[in-house]
Design a protein around this motif. Structure first.
Motif, PDB file in Angstrom:
ATOM      1  N   HIS A 160      59.772  44.603  41.454  1.00  0.00           N
ATOM      2  CA  HIS A 160      58.764  45.184  40.555  1.00  0.00           C
ATOM      3  C   HIS A 160      57.297  45.105  41.439  1.00  0.00           C
ATOM      4  O   HIS A 160      57.272  44.051  41.866  1.00  0.00           O
ATOM      5  N   LEU A 161      56.815  46.194  41.483  1.00  0.00           N
ATOM      6  CA  LEU A 161      55.393  46.223  42.210  1.00  0.00           C
ATOM      7  C   LEU A 161      54.188  46.168  41.372  1.00  0.00           C
ATOM      8  O   LEU A 161      53.251  45.919  41.736  1.00  0.00           O
ATOM      9  N   ALA A 162      54.300  46.861  40.299  1.00  0.00           N
ATOM     10  CA  ALA A 162      53.280  47.155  39.312  1.00  0.00           C
ATOM     11  C   ALA A 162      53.579  47.725  38.137  1.00  0.00           C
ATOM     12  O   ALA A 162      54.684  48.366  37.843  1.00  0.00           O
ATOM     13  N   THR A 163      52.830  47.608  37.252  1.00  0.00           N
ATOM     14  CA  THR A 163      52.753  48.111  35.754  1.00  0.00           C
ATOM     15  C   THR A 163      51.685  49.126  35.807  1.00  0.00           C
ATOM     16  O   THR A 163      50.617  48.766  35.904  1.00  0.00           O
ATOM     17  N   LEU A 164      51.974  50.316  35.609  1.00  0.00           N
ATOM     18  CA  LEU A 164      50.712  51.398  35.234  1.00  0.00           C
ATOM     19  C   LEU A 164      50.441  51.701  33.851  1.00  0.00           C
ATOM     20  O   LEU A 164      51.431  52.009  33.197  1.00  0.00           O
ATOM     21  N   HIS A 165      49.435  52.087  33.499  1.00  0.00           N
ATOM     22  CA  HIS A 165      48.854  52.507  32.172  1.00  0.00           C
ATOM     23  C   HIS A 165      48.375  53.646  32.477  1.00  0.00           C
ATOM     24  O   HIS A 165      47.417  54.061  33.073  1.00  0.00           O
ATOM     25  N   MET A 201      56.162  50.330  38.314  1.00  0.00           N
ATOM     26  CA  MET A 201      56.822  50.765  39.703  1.00  0.00           C
ATOM     27  C   MET A 201      57.646  49.866  40.341  1.00  0.00           C
ATOM     28  O   MET A 201      57.306  48.604  40.188  1.00  0.00           O
ATOM     29  N   PHE A 202      58.858  50.269  40.897  1.00  0.00           N
ATOM     30  CA  PHE A 202      59.624  49.507  41.395  1.00  0.00           C
ATOM     31  C   PHE A 202      59.732  50.091  42.848  1.00  0.00           C
ATOM     32  O   PHE A 202      59.854  51.311  43.060  1.00  0.00           O
ATOM     33  N   ASP A 235      46.782  47.403  44.436  1.00  0.00           N
ATOM     34  CA  ASP A 235      47.699  46.292  44.309  1.00  0.00           C
ATOM     35  C   ASP A 235      46.940  45.259  43.874  1.00  0.00           C
ATOM     36  O   ASP A 235      47.656  44.023  43.678  1.00  0.00           O
ATOM     37  N   GLY A 236      45.571  45.194  43.891  1.00  0.00           N
ATOM     38  CA  GLY A 236      44.743  44.178  43.478  1.00  0.00           C
ATOM     39  C   GLY A 236      44.229  43.201  44.678  1.00  0.00           C
ATOM     40  O   GLY A 236      43.639  42.268  44.562  1.00  0.00           O
ATOM     41  N   SER A 237      44.905  43.626  45.976  1.00  0.00           N
ATOM     42  CA  SER A 237      44.594  42.648  46.720  1.00  0.00           C
ATOM     43  C   SER A 237      43.359  42.857  47.547  1.00  0.00           C
ATOM     44  O   SER A 237      42.839  42.217  48.484  1.00  0.00           O
TER      45      SER A 237
END
Length: 51
Positions: free
Chosen positions: A8-13, A1-2, A48-50
């Protein structure tokens, strides 16, 4: 995701049969089809992991 600036914000699977319809406010909405081509709407929370 951008984001709109290209950051770049995240990579999704994601499942291969998922058709992404929308991403916003921390959620991804999409459609998947079963073996009989019946569509089902799915919503995934994008963390986002936060927290």
């Amino acid at each position: 995701m951008f984001d709109l600036d290209g950051t770049h914000l995240a990579t999704l699977h994601l499942p291969s049969d998922l058709e992404v319809m929308d991403i916003r406010d921390g959620h991804l909405t999409g459609v998947v089809k079963d073996d009989f081509d019946v569509e089902r709407v799915v919503v995934y929370r994008v963390n986002d992991g936060s927290n």
